[in-house]
Write a protein that holds these residues in place. Structure first.
Motif, PDB file in Angstrom:
ATOM      1  N   ALA A 510      19.850  31.719  44.331  1.00  0.00           N
ATOM      2  CA  ALA A 510      20.063  33.084  45.321  1.00  0.00           C
ATOM      3  C   ALA A 510      20.124  34.395  44.907  1.00  0.00           C
ATOM      4  O   ALA A 510      21.122  35.084  44.992  1.00  0.00           O
ATOM      5  N   ARG A 511      19.190  34.667  43.635  1.00  0.00           N
ATOM      6  CA  ARG A 511      19.207  35.886  43.210  1.00  0.00           C
ATOM      7  C   ARG A 511      17.839  36.508  42.904  1.00  0.00           C
ATOM      8  O   ARG A 511      16.779  35.554  42.657  1.00  0.00           O
ATOM      9  N   THR A 512      17.477  37.888  42.721  1.00  0.00           N
ATOM     10  CA  THR A 512      16.293  38.167  42.406  1.00  0.00           C
ATOM     11  C   THR A 512      16.229  37.999  40.845  1.00  0.00           C
ATOM     12  O   THR A 512      17.069  38.022  40.400  1.00  0.00           O
ATOM     13  N   PRO A 513      14.726  38.014  40.470  1.00  0.00           N
ATOM     14  CA  PRO A 513      14.341  38.071  38.924  1.00  0.00           C
ATOM     15  C   PRO A 513      15.091  39.014  38.191  1.00  0.00           C
ATOM     16  O   PRO A 513      15.034  40.181  38.777  1.00  0.00           O
ATOM     17  N   GLY A 514      15.480  38.983  37.118  1.00  0.00           N
ATOM     18  CA  GLY A 514      16.062  39.883  36.367  1.00  0.00           C
ATOM     19  C   GLY A 514      15.162  40.790  35.803  1.00  0.00           C
ATOM     20  O   GLY A 514      13.821  40.610  36.026  1.00  0.00           O
ATOM     21  N   VAL A 515      15.231  41.608  35.075  1.00  0.00           N
ATOM     22  CA  VAL A 515      14.654  42.595  34.432  1.00  0.00           C
ATOM     23  C   VAL A 515      14.883  42.484  32.942  1.00  0.00           C
ATOM     24  O   VAL A 515      15.836  43.034  32.477  1.00  0.00           O
ATOM     25  N   ASP A 516      14.031  42.255  32.156  1.00  0.00           N
ATOM     26  CA  ASP A 516      14.056  42.093  30.686  1.00  0.00           C
ATOM     27  C   ASP A 516      12.770  42.148  29.989  1.00  0.00           C
ATOM     28  O   ASP A 516      11.966  41.057  30.037  1.00  0.00           O
ATOM     29  N   ALA A 517      12.535  43.176  29.440  1.00  0.00           N
ATOM     30  CA  ALA A 517      11.305  43.479  28.788  1.00  0.00           C
ATOM     31  C   ALA A 517      11.025  42.390  27.671  1.00  0.00           C
ATOM     32  O   ALA A 517       9.600  42.083  27.661  1.00  0.00           O
ATOM     33  N   ALA A 518      11.863  42.147  26.898  1.00  0.00           N
ATOM     34  CA  ALA A 518      11.609  40.929  25.927  1.00  0.00           C
ATOM     35  C   ALA A 518      11.193  39.511  26.519  1.00  0.00           C
ATOM     36  O   ALA A 518      10.687  38.893  25.865  1.00  0.00           O
ATOM     37  N   HIS A 519      11.330  39.315  27.928  1.00  0.00           N
ATOM     38  CA  HIS A 519      11.214  38.055  28.149  1.00  0.00           C
ATOM     39  C   HIS A 519      10.278  38.123  29.605  1.00  0.00           C
ATOM     40  O   HIS A 519      10.209  37.374  30.531  1.00  0.00           O
ATOM     41  N   ASN A 520       9.687  39.110  29.657  1.00  0.00           N
ATOM     42  CA  ASN A 520       8.878  39.254  30.966  1.00  0.00           C
ATOM     43  C   ASN A 520       7.673  38.444  30.890  1.00  0.00           C
ATOM     44  O   ASN A 520       7.241  38.055  29.680  1.00  0.00           O
TER      45      ASN A 520
END
Length: 622
Positions: A510-520
């Motif tokens: 129950a959380r929105t996707p994270g933000v991580d340029a290295a793992h997008n």
């Protein structure tokens, strides 16, 4: 001039609006292509998502138009209504009917009933965005052309004269490109992949972190146990979809308390997280246009002075911010509960004495009325950590105070300060005022999730519904520090220092996707990273080691990408959520009347595209 805007959500539409305004000043021929795999309005604000999903900002505090409060270089020549004003426009029902939405009747009923301080369904905001887009198109001169392409951009390639944008079989040239892609797809972690396999191999159901509007719960049976990991905004969304979305009804009892009548189709939800307590509510809004609390302690000048000797520490920053919160909390408390005290005398003493804590002590507040920061940040701290039955009592206090309003409820008014002073945090971020270690350990790792918990929550009605659902036995909370593992093909959840074990075939992140340029896993960002036209943002700690902020690296003065050589990529801009970590709170919606940073950024990018100049330093020094 050929311009491509990738993303047709609020930031893409804002950028278009500011390009139109600058075009009127510069008088150049402009051809804009806006691209998005979803209809105008973008992914988050789809008009076909479940009606139970609500915004967490009052309708009068949502806009995509610049106004006179915005300190920008461009003219305020392209104006329009906020969400609440738009709902009252006489042509809004006709617009909705002409678009033949599948849920047309719902939209018509919503805009008819929507009041300034109501929280609109997210799909209604999507309708507003489509209206705003068409409103902007109606203002175009013949020398300004706009085309919308509903497709997914897969790559951006640099050429001798600019860029080529690829979208499947299509490609087209662009002199300038603006990325406003918002939330992007992330590669699943090893744990998420393991949970996916477990569900697939054992007839289970696993929902990874996604946007709530994309969730499909048809495979979840009535009455079965559902484990939910995370109790933030997505938690409230998913609970609404599994209860009211399945036919359950909320109603008011004679005493005003909300009561839930089950439909019989609900599952039993067991929810948990590290903190163990759901996000605090937004209070009933009492503030007018542009009304915000101004800092008495966390001022720009005081932050600059503190940073003069190697940067601001997180503790020093938070000490000042707490004082601003306390000032509002105690002045509201005096008005509500301590009429024998003089508010103005207290306020003067609190803001001028060297030790504000002594002013609080001398005022004679009851111990239970003193602001307890440990409990605010961690409701399960100290004595109640092992007493989850205290959740209903704390929820009742939060709901009662929130319903008093953002200028009356002492706690609600105090927590509103965290929202009102976000620009103070942004000022510190944009000026690099934090010590490097504190930027990571205080701002990114501690303060941001803490202020999300206390000040980015849902409307108070969601907590009233949660109270009713807990009373009905539909929702139960685990103790803090929830962990999940797999056993015999099922998901098993347990909290630290608790022997209770919950087992289920269903696990919802129950959380929105994270933000991580290295793992997008976004094809555009991946192509730019692979080509060296973009790099993940890194910063150096005092011990010499590097850490990733999770953002895509940008030139903060121009919003242009930084390449692998550390050079600005001319004509390639990024605006919004992928810069989170380098900028701060980029998920916040633009708000009218408060010199909103989103609108400033859109204007700054448009100015550079049309004129080749920018006024970034002027903005910072205002």
């Amino acid at each position: 001039m050929d311009i491509t805007i990738i993303g047709a959500g609020p930031r893409g539409i804002m950028t278009l609006g500011r390009l139109i305004a600058w075009h009127a000043q510069a008088q150049v021929n402009i051809n804009v292509i806006i691209v998005d795999p979803f209809p105008v309005g973008g992914h988050v604000w789809r008009t076909d998502q479940p009606p139970e999903l609500l915004m967490n900002t009052p309708a009068q505090q949502i806009t995509i138009y610049a106004d006179d409060s915005v300190r920008m270089a461009g003219a305020n020549s392209v104006t329009g209504p906020n969400l609440a004003e738009w709902s009252d426009y006489s042509d809004t029902p006709a617009f909705i009917k002409a678009r033949h939405f599948s849920n047309q009747d719902f939209f018509l009923a919503q805009v008819k009933a929507l009041q300034a301080n109501d929280y609109a369904p997210r799909n209604v905001y999507g309708v507003y965005l489509q209206w705003a887009y068409e409103d902007l198109l109606s203002k175009l001169p013949s020398s300004f052309q706009v085309t919308f392409k509903r497709t997914e951009v897969t790559a951006i390639n640099r050429t001798a004269n600019g860029y080529t944008v690829q979208a499947g079989e299509q490609n087209w040239p662009a002199d300038q490109v603006v990325l406003t892609i918002g939330h992007y797809v992330m590669r699943p972690t090893e744990e998420e992949q393991k949970f996916q396999r477990t569900a697939a191999e054992n007839g289970g159901f696993y929902l990874p972190p996604i946007l709530p509007g994309d969730a499909n719960f048809s495979a979840i049976d009535a009455g079965e146990t559902v484990l939910m990991r995370g109790v933030g905004l997505s938690f409230y969304d998913y609970v609404a979809m599994l209860t009211a979305g399945r036919g359950g009804q909320f109603s008011r009892a004679a005493n005003g308390q909300l009561v839930y009548t089950p439909s019989g189709n609900e599952p039993r939800v067991i929810a948990g997280s590290r903190r163990g307590f759901p996000y605090y509510p937004k209070g009933y809004n009492q503030k007018g246009y542009g009304e915000q609390v101004m800092p008495a302690f966390l001022t720009d000048q005081r932050m600059v002075d503190l940073a003069a000797d190697g940067g601001i520490s997180g503790q020093s920053f938070f000490d000042l911010l707490k004082r601003d919160v306390e000032l509002i909390y105690y002045t509201r408390l005096i008005k509500a509960t301590y009429p024998h005290l003089d508010v103005k005398v207290f306020e003067k003493a609190f803001t001028t004495e060297r030790d504000p804590e002594s002013v609080i002590a001398q005022a004679g507040f009851k111990p239970e009325d003193r602001l307890n920061w440990n409990r605010l940040v961690d409701p399960f701290s100290d004595v109640i950590r092992n007493q989850p039955k205290m959740i209903p009592d704390w929820l009742k206090l939060l709901v009662t105070d929130a319903k008093l309003g953002t200028k009356t409820g002492p706690l609600t008014s105090g927590l509103e300060v965290l929202r009102d002073l976000r620009d103070q945090v942004r000022f510190a971020v944009e000026h690099n005022l934090f010590k490097p270690d504190d930027y990571l350990n205080f701002l990114l790792r501690w303060y941001t999730p803490t202020q999300d918990f206390m000040a980015v929550g849902p409307p108070v009605i969601r907590l009233e519904q949660l109270q009713a659902l807990m009373a009905a036995g539909i929702v139960e909370f685990m103790k803090p520090n929830m962990s999940v593992r797999v056993s015999n093909g099922r998901f098993v959840a347990q909290s630290a220092n608790d022997e209770t074990i919950y087992s289920a075939r269903v696990l919802i992140e129950a959380r929105t996707p994270g933000v991580d340029a290295a793992h997008n896993a976004d094809p555009v960002l991946e192509s730019l990273l692979a080509a060296g036209l973009a790099v993940p943002d890194q910063r150096r700690l005092t011990n010499g080691s590097q850490f990733f902020t999770h953002a895509v690296s940008l030139d903060p003065k121009t919003d242009q990408l930084m390449d692998h050589n550390g050079q600005s990529v001319v004509g390639l801009y990024l605006f919004g959520i992928p810069s989170e970590g380098l900028h701060w709170m980029t998920t916040a919606s633009p708000r009218p009347g408060v010199n909103d940073g989103n609108l400033i950024a859109a204007d700054r990018i448009a100015q550079q595209i049309v004129t080749g100049r920018h006024n970034f330093d002027d903005h910072l020094n205002q």
